[in-house]
Design an enzyme around this catalytic site. Sequence first.
Site, PDB file in Angstrom:
ATOM      1  N   CYS D  85       0.852  -1.176  -0.172  1.00  0.00           N
ATOM      2  CA  CYS D  85      -0.028  -0.480   0.051  1.00  0.00           C
ATOM      3  C   CYS D  85       1.367   1.221  -0.434  1.00  0.00           C
ATOM      4  O   CYS D  85       1.795   1.405  -1.033  1.00  0.00           O
ATOM      5  CB  CYS D  85      -1.221   0.055   1.364  1.00  0.00           C
ATOM      6  SG  CYS D  85      -2.688   0.752   0.791  1.00  0.00           S
ATOM      7  N   HIS D 193      -3.397  -5.876   1.317  1.00  0.00           N
ATOM      8  CA  HIS D 193      -3.032  -5.851   2.411  1.00  0.00           C
ATOM      9  C   HIS D 193      -2.615  -7.088   2.717  1.00  0.00           C
ATOM     10  O   HIS D 193      -3.424  -7.994   3.271  1.00  0.00           O
ATOM     11  CB  HIS D 193      -3.250  -5.069   3.555  1.00  0.00           C
ATOM     12  CG  HIS D 193      -3.365  -3.636   3.741  1.00  0.00           C
ATOM     13  ND1 HIS D 193      -2.456  -3.240   4.459  1.00  0.00           N
ATOM     14  CD2 HIS D 193      -4.170  -2.799   2.435  1.00  0.00           C
ATOM     15  CE1 HIS D 193      -2.316  -1.621   4.409  1.00  0.00           C
ATOM     16  NE2 HIS D 193      -3.556  -1.827   3.174  1.00  0.00           N
ATOM     17  N   GLU D 195      -1.058  -8.836   5.108  1.00  0.00           N
ATOM     18  CA  GLU D 195      -1.144  -8.816   6.053  1.00  0.00           C
ATOM     19  C   GLU D 195      -2.253  -8.975   6.978  1.00  0.00           C
ATOM     20  O   GLU D 195      -2.359  -9.126   8.411  1.00  0.00           O
ATOM     21  CB  GLU D 195      -0.291  -8.098   7.193  1.00  0.00           C
ATOM     22  CG  GLU D 195      -0.576  -6.507   7.318  1.00  0.00           C
ATOM     23  CD  GLU D 195      -0.850  -5.963   6.103  1.00  0.00           C
ATOM     24  OE1 GLU D 195      -0.481  -6.109   5.396  1.00  0.00           O
ATOM     25  OE2 GLU D 195      -1.057  -4.763   6.122  1.00  0.00           O
TER      26      GLU D 195
END
Lengths: 79, 79, 656, 216
Positions: D85, D193, D195
């Site tokens: 990002c 993302h 994660e």
Amino acid sequence: MKVNVYVTLKQGVLDPQGKAVGHALDTLGFKNVANVRIGKLIELEIAAKNKTQAKEEVKEMCEKLLANTVIESYQFEIE
Amino acid sequence: MKVNVYVTLKQGVLDPQGKAVGHALDTLGFKNVANVRIGKLIELEIAAKNKTQAKEEVKEMCEKLLANTVIESYQFEIE
Amino acid sequence: MDKNIIKQHGLSDEEYKAILKYLGREPNLVELGIFSVMWSEHCSYKSSRVHLKKFPTTGPQVICGPGENAGIVDIGDGQAIVFKMESHNHPSFIEPYQGAATGVGGILRDVFTMGARPIALLDSLRFGAANHAKTPQLVNGVVAGIAGYGNCMGIPTVGGEVYFDESYNGNILVNVMCVGLVKKHQIFRAKASGVGNPVIYVGSKTGRDGIHGATMASDVFDEGSEEKRPTVQVGDPFTEKLLLEACLELMQSAQGRKDVVGIQDMGAAGLTSSSVEMAGRGGVGFEMDLAKVPLRETGMTPYEIMLSESQERMLLVAKKGSEKRIKAFFEKWDLDSEVIGTVVKGGQLSLKVGDELVADLPTIPLTEKAPLYKRPIKKPAWQEKIQELDLATIPLLKDWQEPLLKLLASPSLASKQWVYRQFDHMVGIDTVMIPGGDAAVLRLKGTHKGIAMTTDCNSRYCYLDPFEGGKMAVAEAARNLVCVGAKPLAATDCLNFGNPEKPEIMWQFEQAVLGIAEACRVLGTPIVSGNVSLYNETKGEAIYPTPTIGMVGLLENVEDHCQLGFQQEGDLVVLLGELSEELGGSEYLKVIHGLTRGLPPRVSLDLEKRVQQLCLAGIHAHLIGSAHDCSEGGLAVALAESCFPRELGVEVQIGF
Amino acid sequence: MKIGIVVFPGSNCDRDCFHVLKTLKQDVRYLWHKNATFPKMDALVLPGGFSYGDYLRTGAIARFSPIMKEVVRFAKGGGKVLGICNGFQVLTETGLLPGVLMRNEGLKFICESVPLEVVNYQTPFTTAYGARSSVQIPIAHMDGNYFADDETLRRLEGEGQVVFRYLNNPNGSARNIAGICSKKGNILGMMPHPERCAEDVLGNQDGRKLFESLIG
């Protein structure tokens, strides 16, 4: 007719972006820069009978949409 | 010395914000407006010996930070 | 002091006489300004304090109740949850983006000033009718402002509610709630102590932002509000992110815990309320030199410096000699930190510019001894009339498909995905249940636990019967937490009402408070923090009484969280609790028949408690696959909403 | 594996990446942006967030942080660098990856889980996906509209540098590009993302394979 509208934050209103860009320029070695302010440049074309009528319309556009008159002021040029 | 930097999207680069503002003006009844483009106006003050030296520094600032030359072009005026 | 300057400061004649008594002389302009913001409705709660005493605020789980910057609740294993709700209604009507953004910034500071890391934000929003001219622009500005600030801070906005009703056409409500997590031994209080200790200013520089924001919040909106535009506060989420990280690094370091004596954020009334309240709580005085305050604008007067509401600033009292250590934390994050004063004996706030004394005031009269009013109370003449509802006069519809679709599409009930999609509700990677359910659920890293949170209030019920409406707001919040599998722990509130100088409004306020108090007692969810916003009125017409309740609950095992949607074919659908013919103030009457009448449903708190306990037990025993509460739109809407997530259908026999 | 997470003022997802890599038992540490050097690392992560408040342009100012010279040297030397990002935006501003991330077409911030196609599963970040597959990974951005001139786009496609593609384009990105890698494949920039979907408790583990590929 080509129109340039400049929308800027009113004096005294905090400009977080200007603050951050000023700080960045300083760290990049431009030590002699001050008072950085970030505003908007709106370019547009308008078909109007004459300049005065165009001026009227652009003013109305700024008041209604292009500027948030609570914290922003505006100017414009008509070529 | 007061400096105004104008950063605008290069021709051919999509401008979603310009499109949206153009559409909004249309719905507000401004039917005679076209080609709306949104750019940045960066105002700053610079202490420099003379205008040419100031020009040099502002150009460097634009190249390095103020504009992303992949998609943006810049102009500036020094009062 | 000239009569109309006093009036301009919103002080009544009696209040000015009281100032003369406390000072023993005429106040100067700086002192008058300080009295006016500290004695404003917003800071002193002068019209509401006498009623707020009726709330239950204690319990084995309560570590810190009302009176501090936020409430604190024990969740075991040495951890605690810090939470509060605040309103930014008036600024958001004038400048929606910045009004809402600074509302988020303010409530975040209230939480991390106590040493907690904020883990979630919720926003309870109420706008005018969807087709009202100003509504679209207000909605876009407020939602963008909350997103702009919260997303940049990296705090997930995980829940809340959005309602549309003409009662808010001239006065929208923006209530923002923040939840934080802290280790019990790392909690900080906003109390100054230790004569000779330095008073340290940290964060952004001071400008002329929002001067008189505090008194503005206590001003009635009328035609003139467009012109009377005080310089509205502008938020800088980037600087607040630096302030958050710098403060937490300081407060969570072993040395920092010894060095920092007290800390408070500069909220409404900025440097004034933070210095006066911290000194007042500690029974000490402050001596401050305004020449040392970092300024953003030139030529600011002491009056402007003390009343400025520039954002992203905190006030800190530290141990003598720790100034350098503390400054290093803020220098790492490129933030200003200046010693602007010292703690002194006695209870005076004395302000200097260099060595010229510009103000000398006792702190206790500004805080504890602020005016306390027992405003006259009178039941409105129109109350009985609006409670009349003869169901026979309501045409019985033949086809129920059409009305149900109309209800599901009505602005208040329709999906709010277009709103929460603009909020980063996943940053922090704790969000186990994202927005769209009955309540948000976050896991607590390093434990098996989960925290559930929600905000609730049906202001139409409160308009028709404030007592029952208040009870219902608490019951519904608790019900929502139970539906996701959490045990309700404690509550905060944002009491949005009209002009307290009108007896009818004070009647609404008192009744709502009594209803909330009783429900909190029976359901075991004490009020640990909150906010009162009065004068929500335009051209003499008040908004519906809106006592928003924010509630937090605990899941011992976050794996036990329960979804809203039906899980699989063949499951049985069970209605817990009783179904009675209560259409008063219903969404059906409003959306289909355009009526706001009748008595709202009566909550039997004892039955409510048993239904909630049964539902919770069923969830933990894995007997219940999904749960959803019946609220606006009743059983029909609840059943429809339960079908949506997994696109399942349902067959229901309606007994009679 | 020694992994360094670069922390700019305004980074938000640094803590999230740290947590996920810790659950994968890696030797992970934060690298403060003001340090001009950092100890020997096997890989770097430029996390998501709003470095410098995203003021002027996303990533425009972070690019000049003291640590970035060393990050560029590490990347040019073949070191593995993952930009997520805001991290991807910083990588384009420094020129380590081509193109620009512009304002979303709909002009609004978008936070939701979106379907992606793993186009190149041979990079050091995608081997664990094993095949051209579709996954579900959350996005959360206002400026994810990838843009590059046609010549660059053709080169990216031709050289297999397109790693992730949106299956239904949420922001107007050219060629539905969601993530690209450098020619050598050691630098990956992606807007989604991973994660945020690397643990069972959050109900989706499609992002875990990316970290598993990285630590190899």
